[in-house]
Write an enzyme that holds these catalytic residues in place. Structure first.
Site, PDB file in Angstrom:
ATOM      1  N   ASN A 191      42.679  46.332  31.781  1.00  0.00           N
ATOM      2  CA  ASN A 191      42.876  46.590  33.206  1.00  0.00           C
ATOM      3  C   ASN A 191      43.032  45.322  34.042  1.00  0.00           C
ATOM      4  O   ASN A 191      43.501  45.379  35.166  1.00  0.00           O
ATOM      5  CB  ASN A 191      41.709  47.416  33.754  1.00  0.00           C
ATOM      6  CG  ASN A 191      40.367  46.865  33.368  1.00  0.00           C
ATOM      7  OD1 ASN A 191      40.056  46.698  32.187  1.00  0.00           O
ATOM      8  ND2 ASN A 191      39.556  46.543  34.352  1.00  0.00           N
TER       9      ASN A 191
ATOM     10  N   GLN B 125      44.271  52.698  31.354  1.00  0.00           N
ATOM     11  CA  GLN B 125      45.391  51.984  31.995  1.00  0.00           C
ATOM     12  C   GLN B 125      46.731  52.286  31.319  1.00  0.00           C
ATOM     13  O   GLN B 125      47.773  51.893  31.827  1.00  0.00           O
ATOM     14  CB  GLN B 125      45.145  50.475  31.958  1.00  0.00           C
ATOM     15  CG  GLN B 125      44.003  50.008  32.839  1.00  0.00           C
ATOM     16  CD  GLN B 125      44.304  50.103  34.333  1.00  0.00           C
ATOM     17  OE1 GLN B 125      45.462  50.159  34.758  1.00  0.00           O
ATOM     18  NE2 GLN B 125      43.263  50.134  35.138  1.00  0.00           N
TER      19      GLN B 125
ATOM     20  N   CYS C 102      36.558  47.171  40.426  1.00  0.00           N
ATOM     21  CA  CYS C 102      35.105  47.366  40.469  1.00  0.00           C
ATOM     22  C   CYS C 102      34.383  46.036  40.654  1.00  0.00           C
ATOM     23  O   CYS C 102      33.248  46.013  41.075  1.00  0.00           O
ATOM     24  CB  CYS C 102      34.619  48.027  39.190  1.00  0.00           C
ATOM     25  SG  CYS C 102      35.656  49.367  38.642  1.00  0.00           S
TER      26      CYS C 102
ATOM     27  N   HIS D 186      43.576  59.229  38.243  1.00  0.00           N
ATOM     28  CA  HIS D 186      43.998  58.460  39.428  1.00  0.00           C
ATOM     29  C   HIS D 186      44.783  57.206  39.069  1.00  0.00           C
ATOM     30  O   HIS D 186      45.336  56.538  39.952  1.00  0.00           O
ATOM     31  CB  HIS D 186      42.812  58.148  40.347  1.00  0.00           C
ATOM     32  CG  HIS D 186      41.866  57.091  39.884  1.00  0.00           C
ATOM     33  ND1 HIS D 186      41.944  55.796  40.318  1.00  0.00           N
ATOM     34  CD2 HIS D 186      40.804  57.134  39.046  1.00  0.00           C
ATOM     35  CE1 HIS D 186      40.954  55.095  39.764  1.00  0.00           C
ATOM     36  NE2 HIS D 186      40.252  55.890  38.989  1.00  0.00           N
TER      37      HIS D 186
HETATM   38  N1  PLP Z   1      38.498  52.093  31.893  1.00  0.00           N
HETATM   39  C1  PLP Z   1      39.435  51.286  32.413  1.00  0.00           C
HETATM   40  C2  PLP Z   1      40.233  50.412  31.502  1.00  0.00           C
HETATM   41  C3  PLP Z   1      39.667  51.268  33.782  1.00  0.00           C
HETATM   42  O1  PLP Z   1      40.602  50.454  34.283  1.00  0.00           O
HETATM   43  C4  PLP Z   1      38.885  52.114  34.621  1.00  0.00           C
HETATM   44  C5  PLP Z   1      39.058  52.085  36.087  1.00  0.00           C
HETATM   45  O2  PLP Z   1      39.310  51.077  36.687  1.00  0.00           O
HETATM   46  C6  PLP Z   1      37.928  52.951  34.023  1.00  0.00           C
HETATM   47  C7  PLP Z   1      37.760  52.903  32.656  1.00  0.00           C
HETATM   48  C8  PLP Z   1      37.100  53.891  34.846  1.00  0.00           C
HETATM   49  O3  PLP Z   1      37.882  55.016  35.197  1.00  0.00           O
HETATM   50  P1  PLP Z   1      37.476  55.946  36.443  1.00  0.00           P
HETATM   51  O4  PLP Z   1      37.819  55.187  37.683  1.00  0.00           O
HETATM   52  O5  PLP Z   1      38.300  57.184  36.272  1.00  0.00           O
HETATM   53  O6  PLP Z   1      36.026  56.246  36.312  1.00  0.00           O
END
Ligand code: PLP
Length: 384
Positions: free
Chosen positions: A158, A186, A331, A208
């Site tokens: 990501n 991703q 995040c 999303h």
């Molecule tokens: N895994 C990856 C690689 C992500 O990029 C993300 C979100 O940024 C997540 C997990 C978490 O997904 P969610 O936002 O649906 O909880």
């Protein structure tokens, strides 16, 4: 992509953080929310169309990743899917001090699930990555232990967009009799994802990230794989994930995924044109920067590190120009510390602090890329 605002146009280039909800998916959600309010589990005829909508959504999603419909279990998104895959794989065997293998560049949903299991007595093996962000299959081969219960390596990163050699990693896991999970949050809806060709036993996805609503996703669970439920309650989702289904969001997710998959090649071409435009602009202006993540990356995904730059400052200055990019994963964007992903890639010292992530989406244009390139060039020249 540009967003209408009262004063001026905003260029949104942070599509790895989240994407704009597809218009048709939104219209469908609205219609279902308003007109199909019954509980899909109810037995009366008002619920019958809802059962059909749920079934069709599962079929559509399964077809997009070459799975069977009953292998798709709806969840609240990527975080829940990752937590479920990792925690439920080891919780049943805690007394055996199970081992989990994962990579250094996973999302926190995976890394912190592993950390939580380590607190309960599991051992966690973290595989390094090369400078491009790829796990070396030989490293996995060497690290598998008799007590390894699950191996989890993401399909696409990501922060830097690196695509991992999942098929080779899954083959190694299977040869040792181990379960292989991939966080494909991703990747799904952006690059072809075929669970059979990848050899994944479990795969996490989040709506999303592919122009569908937030708070919904799925976990692919290969037929025959035994995994205890993570959320206990009623008998929804084949008694594997309890909770009344968020039908409008699930149907919208299916619509958006099908659409993204249908338009995938054309979108990838468009995104490549955006990244090329931006890189050409920076290179043409002799800006000193590097592109992280190697050659095999997600389309439209750029992690750029500027020599002696400050990623936080660049991000805020671009924000002042109505351009949305990020400094790392969304995040982490309030933390100033250097991301674990960039550290794992060994981005050179002179560049690592000057990293921003620009992720184009299907609504971005080359003009957006030109504007970003122009502003980045000016900002870098100001700092020089
Ligand atoms: N895994 C990856 C690689 C992500 O990029 C993300 C979100 O940024 C997540 C997990 C978490 O997904 P969610 O936002 O649906 O909880």
């Amino acid at each position: 992509m540009t967003v209408a605002s009262s004063s001026s146009r905003i260029i949104y280039a942070d599509n790895a953080a989240t994407t704009k909800l597809d218009d048709e998916a939104l219209a469908l959600m609205f219609d279902l929310q308003k007109n199909f309010f019954a509980n899909p589990s109810a037995a009366y005829k008002l619920s019958r169309p809802l059962k059909k909508i749920l079934r069709e959504a599962r079929e559509k999603i399964a077809a997009c990743i070459n799975a069977a419909p009953h292998e798709i279990i709806f969840t609240s998104g990527g975080t829940e899917s990752d937590n479920w895959a990792i925690k439920s794989s080891v919780l049943a065997n805690l007394s055996e001090r199970p081992n989990i293998i994962t990579s250094a560049i996973e999302h926190k949903a995976v890394l912190n699930s592993c950390a939580a299991m380590a607190n309960l007595g599991c051992s966690v093996t973290i595989l390094p990555v090369d400078n491009a962000g790829a796990v070396k299959p030989v490293d996995l081969q060497e690290k598998i232990l008799p007590q390894t219960k699950i191996i989890s390596v993401m399909l696409a990163n990501n922060e830097v967009g690196t695509i991992q050699p999942i098929k080779r990693l899954a083959d190694i896991a299977h040869a040792a009799g181990k379960i292989f999970h991939t966080d494909a949050v991703q990747a799904v809806g952006h690059i072809p994802v075929d669970v059979k060709a990848l050899g994944a036993d479990m795969l996490s996805a989040s709506a999303h990230k592919f122009n569908a609503p937030k708070g919904v996703g799925f976990l692919y669970l290969r037929e025959g794989l035994k995994l205890a439920p993570y959320i206990d309650g009623g008998g929804q989702e084949f008694s594997r994930r309890a909770g009344t289904e968020n039908l409008p969001a699930i149907a919208a997710m299916a619509l958006a995924l099908e659409k993204n998959c249908r338009l995938m090649n054309a979108t990838a071409e468009k995104l490549s044109a955006c990244t090329k435009t931006l890189l050409d602009c920076l290179r043409g202006n002799d800006i000193d920067f590097i592109v992280n993540g190697g050659e095999n990356r997600l389309p439209g995904h750029l992690s750029l590190s500027f020599r002696n730059g400050e990623g936080e400052t660049l991000m805020h200055r671009l924000d002042l120009k109505n351009i949305c990019v990020s400094t790392g994963s969304a995040c982490d964007s309030r933390q100033v510390k250097i991301s674990h992903v960039l550290q794992a890639l060994n981005v050179p010292e002179a560049y690592i602090r000057g990293t921003i992530r620009i992720t184009f989406g299907k609504e971005n244009s080359r003009e957006d890329a030109e504007i970003i390139g122009k502003h980045l060039t000016a900002l870098q020249r100001d700092c020089a």
